[in-house]
Write a protein that holds these residues in place. Structure first.
Motif, short mmCIF file in Angstrom:
data_model
loop_
_atom_site.label_atom_id
_atom_site.label_comp_id
_atom_site.label_asym_id
_atom_site.label_seq_id
_atom_site.Cartn_x
_atom_site.Cartn_y
_atom_site.Cartn_z
N LEU A 1 0.78 -1.14 0.14
CA LEU A 1 -0.05 -0.08 0.00
C LEU A 1 0.70 1.42 -0.01
O LEU A 1 2.08 1.19 0.01
N ARG A 2 0.19 2.19 0.15
CA ARG A 2 0.99 3.65 -0.39
C ARG A 2 1.70 3.80 0.86
O ARG A 2 2.12 3.28 2.00
N VAL A 3 3.28 4.58 0.47
CA VAL A 3 4.24 4.95 1.38
C VAL A 3 4.31 6.24 1.70
O VAL A 3 4.43 7.18 1.02
N GLY A 4 3.73 6.51 2.91
CA GLY A 4 3.54 7.88 3.58
C GLY A 4 4.63 8.38 4.35
O GLY A 4 4.67 9.83 4.76
N ALA A 5 5.71 7.71 4.49
CA ALA A 5 6.63 8.28 5.51
C ALA A 5 8.00 7.71 5.12
O ALA A 5 8.29 6.46 4.71
N LEU A 6 9.06 8.45 4.90
CA LEU A 6 10.52 8.38 4.71
C LEU A 6 11.69 8.99 5.62
O LEU A 6 11.36 10.03 5.98
N ALA A 7 12.61 8.27 5.55
CA ALA A 7 13.84 8.51 6.55
C ALA A 7 14.96 7.93 6.39
O ALA A 7 15.21 7.02 6.04
N TRP A 8 16.03 9.02 6.01
CA TRP A 8 17.31 8.73 5.62
C TRP A 8 18.29 8.40 6.64
O TRP A 8 18.20 9.28 7.79
N SER A 9 19.22 7.55 6.61
CA SER A 9 20.33 7.32 7.47
C SER A 9 21.57 7.11 6.71
O SER A 9 21.62 5.60 6.59
N SER A 10 22.35 8.02 6.52
CA SER A 10 23.70 7.89 5.70
C SER A 10 23.00 7.07 4.21
O SER A 10 22.10 7.45 3.57
N SER A 11 23.53 5.71 4.12
CA SER A 11 22.86 4.96 2.77
C SER A 11 21.82 4.43 3.11
O SER A 11 21.31 3.59 2.19
N MET A 12 21.24 4.22 4.17
CA MET A 12 20.04 3.43 4.49
C MET A 12 18.68 4.36 4.64
O MET A 12 18.75 5.51 4.92
N LEU A 13 17.86 3.95 3.81
CA LEU A 13 16.77 4.46 3.60
C LEU A 13 15.35 3.65 4.48
O LEU A 13 15.44 2.49 3.91
N SER A 14 14.65 4.39 5.18
CA SER A 14 13.55 3.63 5.93
C SER A 14 12.18 4.18 5.25
O SER A 14 12.02 5.37 5.09
N SER A 15 11.27 3.22 4.86
CA SER A 15 10.09 3.67 4.41
C SER A 15 8.97 2.82 5.28
O SER A 15 8.97 1.87 5.64
N GLY A 16 7.85 3.88 5.56
CA GLY A 16 6.82 3.43 6.18
C GLY A 16 5.51 3.28 5.49
O GLY A 16 5.28 4.37 4.68
N SER A 17 4.60 2.29 5.59
CA SER A 17 3.59 2.31 4.66
C SER A 17 2.35 1.95 5.50
O SER A 17 2.25 1.73 6.59
N ARG A 18 1.09 2.17 4.49
CA ARG A 18 -0.05 1.82 5.21
C ARG A 18 -0.43 0.44 5.53
O ARG A 18 -1.35 0.17 6.08
N ASP A 19 0.59 -0.65 4.89
CA ASP A 19 0.47 -1.87 5.25
C ASP A 19 0.99 -2.22 6.42
O ASP A 19 1.38 -3.55 6.88
N LYS A 20 1.47 -1.33 7.26
CA LYS A 20 1.82 -1.25 8.62
C LYS A 20 3.18 -1.73 9.07
O LYS A 20 3.38 -2.08 10.10
N SER A 21 3.78 -1.86 7.82
CA SER A 21 5.42 -2.23 7.79
C SER A 21 6.21 -1.26 7.65
O SER A 21 5.89 -0.25 7.06
N ILE A 22 7.50 -1.53 8.07
CA ILE A 22 8.66 -0.60 7.92
C ILE A 22 9.61 -1.19 7.12
O ILE A 22 10.06 -2.33 7.59
N LEU A 23 10.16 -0.73 5.97
CA LEU A 23 11.46 -1.52 5.26
C LEU A 23 12.71 -0.75 5.23
O LEU A 23 12.44 0.56 5.26
N GLN A 24 13.50 -1.55 5.62
CA GLN A 24 15.17 -0.87 5.55
C GLN A 24 15.63 -1.07 4.40
O GLN A 24 15.70 -2.40 3.88
N ARG A 25 16.10 -0.13 3.77
CA ARG A 25 16.43 -0.35 2.36
C ARG A 25 17.98 0.18 2.22
O ARG A 25 18.23 1.35 2.72
#
Length: 492
Positions: free
Chosen positions: A269-293
């Motif tokens: 589902l939609r990705v409504g939140a993003l946060a960077w940490s150096s080369s790591m990108l965190s994304s939060g979604s309406r599907d209740k999960s957070i993915l570390q990229r």
């Protein structure tokens, strides 16, 4: 005439009389040596000298007891000598430096200010007043307590430094940009400001870049009619922009070349939140999960964080990149470390969605969070000790929080029902300014790279720029962004 019946005394009678007289005189002398009442009292005085106070003169002993009759305790609400007790003093005593009354007045003015009334001036209406009662008008800087200054209003020898006035914050924005199609959605994050002084704004299906130095507007991308922009987030270096979409994808763009370099999937589902940490990108979604990229890896994501029971709408990495704070529509605030897949700290005190999250740049582990309409509170946490520090009820839905890098202050933006922007001083949480102008909820907030300017966005389709924070001490005030270019323009 002599009595013929009385015969003259002979020699033996005279001797007896003389002897009797001598015995009486000797008896009187013995009586004089016996202790009389007055002498007995004198002895008791000597024996009990510690308990007797002579009405005529003091009795001295081997202990030195200073005389405090010249001390002035009136300053501390202890009775002063009566006027009659000092009536005998000479008129010239008032000019002496060691005069106790002059010293007391000097001390009173130095400690409590020139407006503090003297004891003798207190009327019946001030009876029982406590001079240590908090009074705003007598608060002074510690430097003003020195009696060696001079102030023409206070008289020589008394320093009366004025209280430093609160910092002035302009109540009006210095620039207003029209932002057509800026969504009025609490769960989206559509505005971010890069370290290169470029503002990214998501409008409908498009992302626009506004250069704060040149005021140039650039269209970065258009996702098409079947997609939409739900979040934007700049990498720390300010060259790459992440874009979260309504289709659950994350796009990485090179802003300098306006070129998309990667599409990353994983959310349903939609990705409504993003946060960077150096080369790591965190994304939060309406599907209740957070993915570390990790954008250096080939995989779309390296780990999945599970814990929220509803949409993830707030994400922020700490300044040392060791902790990630997440807020959700489940009214929960979680803290994760770099390697955890489950939250290491859980805070459940909020009673509405937690979108507003801000880490303090001044104190390690200090985290601020804000709740939605049913909560309206800003709460502070110490993640090092896992403790709840304080809570402030703002009276309105808390949409965003950002901490100043230059001073220990923070800004909150609000929705229902006042749509205001508040500048707070931490930790007292006293209001420095309340800014108004938006006619809809102030859902979006970003801060300039120099830490002086904030930009706010709302469903009224405007972006407003405010100068709210001072410049760093090592930086001149002339570095303010665009302060001279007042006006209203359109972002596209």
């Amino acid at each position: 005439m002599a009595d013929p019946t009385m015969s003259p005394p002979n020699q033996s009678q005279l001797n007896v009389a003389a002897s009797t007289t001598q015995r009486r005189q000797h008896h009187l002398n013995l009586e004089s040596l016996a202790p009389s009442p007055s002498s007995s009292e004198h002895v008791n005085r000597l024996i009990n000298s510690n308990h007797y106070i002579s009405p005529s003169r003091p009795i001295y002993s081997d202990r030195f007891i200073p005389c405090r009759s010249s001390s002035n305790f009136g300053l501390f609400n202890i009775s002063l000598p009566s006027p009659s007790a000092t009536a005998g003093s000479s008129p010239g005593d008032g000019g002496k430096e060691d005069n106790p009354n002059a010293y007391a007045a000097l001390l009173r003015n130095a400690l409590f200010g020139p407006q503090t009334p003297d004891k003798k001036d207190w009327g019946t209406g001030a009876a029982g007043r406590n001079i240590f009662r908090y009074k705003t008008e007598t608060r002074q800087s510690m430097h003003s307590l020195s009696p060696f200054g001079f102030d023409g209003l206070s008289g020589p020898g008394v320093s009366n430094v004025a209280i430093k006035a609160p910092r002035k914050v302009s109540r009006s924005p210095y620039k207003v940009l029209d932002a057509p199609a800026l969504h009025d959605d609490f769960y989206l994050n559509l505005v971010d400001w890069s370290s290169h002084n470029v503002l990214a704004v998501g409008l409908g299906t498009c992302v626009y870049l506004w250069n704060a130095c040149s005021s140039k507007v650039t269209k970065l991308c258009d996702l098409g009619n079947d997609d939409g922009v739900c979040s934007v987030g700049w990498a720390h270096r300010g060259t790459h922009l992440a874009v979260g979409t309504s289709n659950g994808k994350v796009q990485i763009w090179d802003a300098s070349r306006c070129k998309r370099i990667r599409i990353m999937e994983g959310h349903r589902l939609r990705v409504g939140a993003l946060a960077w940490s150096s080369s790591m990108l965190s994304s939060g979604s309406r599907d209740k999960s957070i993915l570390q990229r990790d954008i250096r890896a080939q995989e779309d994501f390296v780990s999945k964080l599970s814990g929220h029971k509803s949409e993830v709408c707030g994400l922020k990495w700490s300044y040392d990149n060791r902790e990630l704070a997440s807020g959700g529509n489940d009214n929960r605030l979680f803290v994760w470390n770099q390697h955890s897949t489950q939250p290491v700290l859980k805070y459940c005190e909020h009673t509405a969605a937690v979108k507003a999250i801000a880490w303090s740049p001044h104190l390690h582990g200090l985290l601020a969070s804000g709740g939605g309409t049913a909560d309206r509170c800003i709460r502070f946490w110490n993640t090092t000790t896992n403790s709840h520090l304080s809570c402030m009820d703002t009276g309105s839905q808390v949409c965003n929080l950002v901490w100043s890098k230059n001073v220990n202050e923070l800004v909150s933006t609000h929705g229902y029902s006042q749509n205001q922007i508040i500048v707070w001083r931490y930790p007292t949480m006293s209001k420095l300014a309340t800014l108004t102008g938006h006619t809809y909820r102030v859902l979006y907030l970003a801060i300039s790279p120099d830490g002086q300017t904030i930009v706010t966005g709302a469903g009224d389709e405007t972006l407003r720029f405010w100068n709210v924070f001072p410049s760093p001490k090592s930086q001149n005030t002339e570095s303010e962004i665009g302060a001279s270019s007042l006006g209203r323009t359109t972002i596209r």
